[in-house]
Design an enzyme around this catalytic site. Structure first.
Site, PDB file in Angstrom:
ATOM      1  N   ARG A 261       0.833  -1.200   0.000  1.00 54.82           N
ATOM      2  CA  ARG A 261       0.000   0.000   0.000  1.00 54.82           C
ATOM      3  C   ARG A 261       0.868   1.249   0.000  1.00 54.82           C
ATOM      4  O   ARG A 261       1.803   1.361   0.772  1.00 54.82           O
ATOM      5  CB  ARG A 261      -0.919   0.003   1.234  1.00 54.82           C
ATOM      6  CG  ARG A 261      -1.841  -1.195   1.224  1.00 54.82           C
ATOM      7  CD  ARG A 261      -2.828  -1.171   2.376  1.00 54.82           C
ATOM      8  NE  ARG A 261      -3.615  -2.402   2.338  1.00 54.82           N
ATOM      9  CZ  ARG A 261      -4.579  -2.711   3.204  1.00 54.82           C
ATOM     10  NH1 ARG A 261      -4.876  -1.848   4.172  1.00 54.82           N
ATOM     11  NH2 ARG A 261      -5.235  -3.841   3.096  1.00 54.82           N
ATOM     12  N   ARG A 276       2.031   1.537  10.431  1.00 53.68           N
ATOM     13  CA  ARG A 276       1.559   1.806   9.074  1.00 53.68           C
ATOM     14  C   ARG A 276       2.754   1.732   8.131  1.00 53.68           C
ATOM     15  O   ARG A 276       3.652   2.561   8.197  1.00 53.68           O
ATOM     16  CB  ARG A 276       0.922   3.208   9.026  1.00 53.68           C
ATOM     17  CG  ARG A 276       0.258   3.583   7.717  1.00 53.68           C
ATOM     18  CD  ARG A 276      -0.401   4.948   7.823  1.00 53.68           C
ATOM     19  NE  ARG A 276      -1.458   4.965   8.821  1.00 53.68           N
ATOM     20  CZ  ARG A 276      -2.719   4.606   8.578  1.00 53.68           C
ATOM     21  NH1 ARG A 276      -3.087   4.250   7.370  1.00 53.68           N
ATOM     22  NH2 ARG A 276      -3.613   4.620   9.547  1.00 53.68           N
ATOM     23  N   GLU A 348      -6.001  -1.556  14.839  1.00 56.16           N
ATOM     24  CA  GLU A 348      -6.860  -2.387  13.998  1.00 56.16           C
ATOM     25  C   GLU A 348      -6.034  -3.541  13.428  1.00 56.16           C
ATOM     26  O   GLU A 348      -5.091  -3.321  12.679  1.00 56.16           O
ATOM     27  CB  GLU A 348      -7.430  -1.533  12.861  1.00 56.16           C
ATOM     28  CG  GLU A 348      -8.320  -2.310  11.916  1.00 56.16           C
ATOM     29  CD  GLU A 348      -8.663  -1.490  10.661  1.00 56.16           C
ATOM     30  OE1 GLU A 348      -8.705  -0.243  10.759  1.00 56.16           O
ATOM     31  OE2 GLU A 348      -8.878  -2.109   9.611  1.00 56.16           O
ATOM     32  N   SER A 351     -10.325  -6.632   9.814  1.00 60.66           N
ATOM     33  CA  SER A 351     -11.529  -5.984   9.348  1.00 60.66           C
ATOM     34  C   SER A 351     -12.332  -7.061   8.638  1.00 60.66           C
ATOM     35  O   SER A 351     -11.833  -7.685   7.710  1.00 60.66           O
ATOM     36  CB  SER A 351     -11.150  -4.859   8.387  1.00 60.66           C
ATOM     37  OG  SER A 351     -12.271  -4.078   8.087  1.00 60.66           O
ATOM     38  N   ARG A 389       0.841  -5.476  13.017  1.00 56.00           N
ATOM     39  CA  ARG A 389       0.144  -4.938  14.189  1.00 56.00           C
ATOM     40  C   ARG A 389      -0.069  -6.014  15.248  1.00 56.00           C
ATOM     41  O   ARG A 389      -0.025  -5.723  16.444  1.00 56.00           O
ATOM     42  CB  ARG A 389      -1.186  -4.312  13.768  1.00 56.00           C
ATOM     43  CG  ARG A 389      -0.954  -3.062  12.932  1.00 56.00           C
ATOM     44  CD  ARG A 389      -2.226  -2.392  12.530  1.00 56.00           C
ATOM     45  NE  ARG A 389      -1.932  -1.245  11.666  1.00 56.00           N
ATOM     46  CZ  ARG A 389      -2.862  -0.531  11.048  1.00 56.00           C
ATOM     47  NH1 ARG A 389      -4.147  -0.854  11.184  1.00 56.00           N
ATOM     48  NH2 ARG A 389      -2.521   0.478  10.289  1.00 56.00           N
TER      49      ARG A 389
END
Length: 424
Positions: A261, A276, A348, A351, A389
């Site tokens: 990403r 991130r 997070e 998801s 994470r």
RNA sequence: GGAGAGGUGGCUGAGUGGUUGAAAGCGGCGGUCUUGAAAACCGCAGUCCUGCUUAGCGGGACCGGGGGUUCGAAUCCCUCCCUCUCCGCCA
């Protein structure tokens, strides 16, 4: 992609969904183009019917050696009209498709309405908050002290936002991947897939990354391909344009892949550590299910993802996302956020979403029902889990006063029995 | 990267520019026969779009994608994509 029929008969629902999701979509223009489209189609089909008939007549006349000049002359103008209308229908449909791409999926009825994360709803909390007799350190300190995380070197190799794990750190990453995949294949009945890490434009469109997220992905220059931002893309596209035998449903897939990403526009957010990054490992779960069952399947998917955290003994909460915070393609999404003691906040790590028939329609993913009719499946996916994470929460939760990090029991077999990563 | 071959229905595989949505075979579904099954025989079968008087009946599109020639294209031309074979390179 929504069903045009549905949009036509429920414009208010669609309008509300666009608004609640904070999207911009020109619905009035869609409805206008839809009407225009069907008008042109009617004209076009009538002319074509005429031409088909005339074509048969010409054939008959020629066969019996008669003159067909009159019909042929007449058909010249008909054909010209057809060509004109074909151009028109093409332009109308192009415009319509263009607009349709920007209409989001409709949120489920029980999704909280709100413009951003503030309206999210915590629906569950699990585990006890870890307590420390010392000041809990952030993962980058723990990692570099132990010599298992080296961000500076990663930066030299690739640039900022990349991770380099070393020794037991790299081993821990691999252990987590193997543990998660084994859990999902052995306990939850997922079929393991090792997919391509790149995908073409059509695949990206089917899952909804395109057109919205084009700028967030890494693209190749020569081939018009993209590095996958999630395994959801290759896994969901396994059945693109390919009917699924009904007896195979539900289909469960899991895969480990790296995810790429660009994270453009996120400067200043999460710059420290590995919260991130541009490339990270993730184990993903994807389901293809009967439409009636998809919301139940979402609950199961969620609990499959939760079971990873439970096995690792990490504190977490489950959040139901509000309309404004969930993704374009989703009808309902749960985020799982795990507690990172060193950072002092939740991260997070998963998801889980039900896309209903939104992706299926874009990717033409169907199954044949009992009456032999082709119908769109419902697709779902969830992280199970995102690695960096999870690694952060693990390092920060299991850190010891001496800087060592204990390894949870379930991971020890994957680490050759190592019970703790210590300073060497 | 170079040279060649090819992409047709669930599959295999025909298809002189004019009833070809498309032969044939296999597979599938329904029936006859049989105590049952097999075999044999008969019949039915694609997807999508659209209109209407919407358990139905019309019309249209679809032979890898897009464009062109023609009154008419699976069939001729251009272009892109993909697959296969051989050579080169390479883990």
């Amino acid at each position: 992609m929504l069903d045009l029929d549905f949009i036509r008969s429920n414009p208010d629902k669609v309008k509300k969904a666009v608004q609640n999701k904070g999207e911009k979509a020109n619905l009035d223009e869609v409805l206008k183009l839809d009407t225009a489209r069907r008008e042109v189609i009617t004209q076009l089909d009538n002319l074509r019917a005429r031409r088909n008939k005339a074509s048969d007549e010409v054939a008959q006349l020629k066969k019996s050696g008669q003159d067909a000049k009159a019909i042929i002359t007449e058909m010249k103008t008909v054909s010209a009209d057809i060509k004109r209308l074909e151009d028109e229908i093409k332009s109308v449909e192009d415009k319509l498709q263009q607009l349709l791409r920007w209409i989001p999926n409709i949120p489920a009825d029980d999704v909280p309405i709100g413009i951003d994360a503030k309206s999210n709803l915590e629906v569950k909390h699990w585990g006890k908050r870890a307590e420390f007799s010392f000041a809990a350190k952030p993962h980058w300190e723990i990692g570099s002290n132990l010599g298992i995380l080296d961000s500076e070197t990663a930066t030299r190799i690739a640039g900022s936002g990349f991770i380099l794990l070393k020794g037991k750190g790299a081993r821990l990453e691999r252990a987590l991947i193997n543990f998660m995949i084994d859990l999902h294949t052995q306990e939850h009945n997922y079929c393991e897939i090792a997919p391509p890490f790149m995908a073409n434009r059509q695949s990206m469109f089917a899952t909804g990354q395109l057109p919205n997220l084009e700028q967030d992905m890494y693209a190749t220059k020569e081939e018009d391909m993209f590095l996958i931002p999630t395994a959801e893309v290759p896994l969901t596209n396994i059945w693109r344009d390919t009917p699924i035998p009904e007896d195979d449903l539900p289909v469960y897939y899991t895969a480990y892949t790296p995810c790429f990403r660009r994270e453009s526009g996120s400067y200043g957010k999460d710059t420290r550590g590995i919260v991130r990054v541009h490339q990270f490992d993730k184990v993903e779960m994807v389901k293809f299910v009967q439409p009636k069952t998809s919301f139940d399947e979402l609950e199961k998917l969620l609990s499959d993802a939760e079971s990873v955290l439970q096995a690792l003994g990490l504190e977490y909460r489950v959040v139901k996302l509000s309309t404004g915070d969930m993704s374009f393609a989703s009808a309902k999404t749960y985020d799982i956020e795990a507690w990172a003691p060193g950072l002092g906040r939740y991260l997070e790590v998963s998801s889980c979403s039900n896309f209903t028939d939104f992706q299926a329609r874009r990717g033409n993913i169907k199954f044949r029902d009992k009456n032999g009719k082709l119908k769109f499946v419902h697709t779902l996916n969830g992280s199970g889990l995102a690695l960096p994470r999870t690694l952060i929460c693990l390092l920060e939760t299991y850190q010891q006063p001496d800087g060592a990090v204990e390894i949870p029991k379930v991971l020890q077999p994957y680490m050759d029995g190592v019970t703790a990563i210590k300073h060497s």
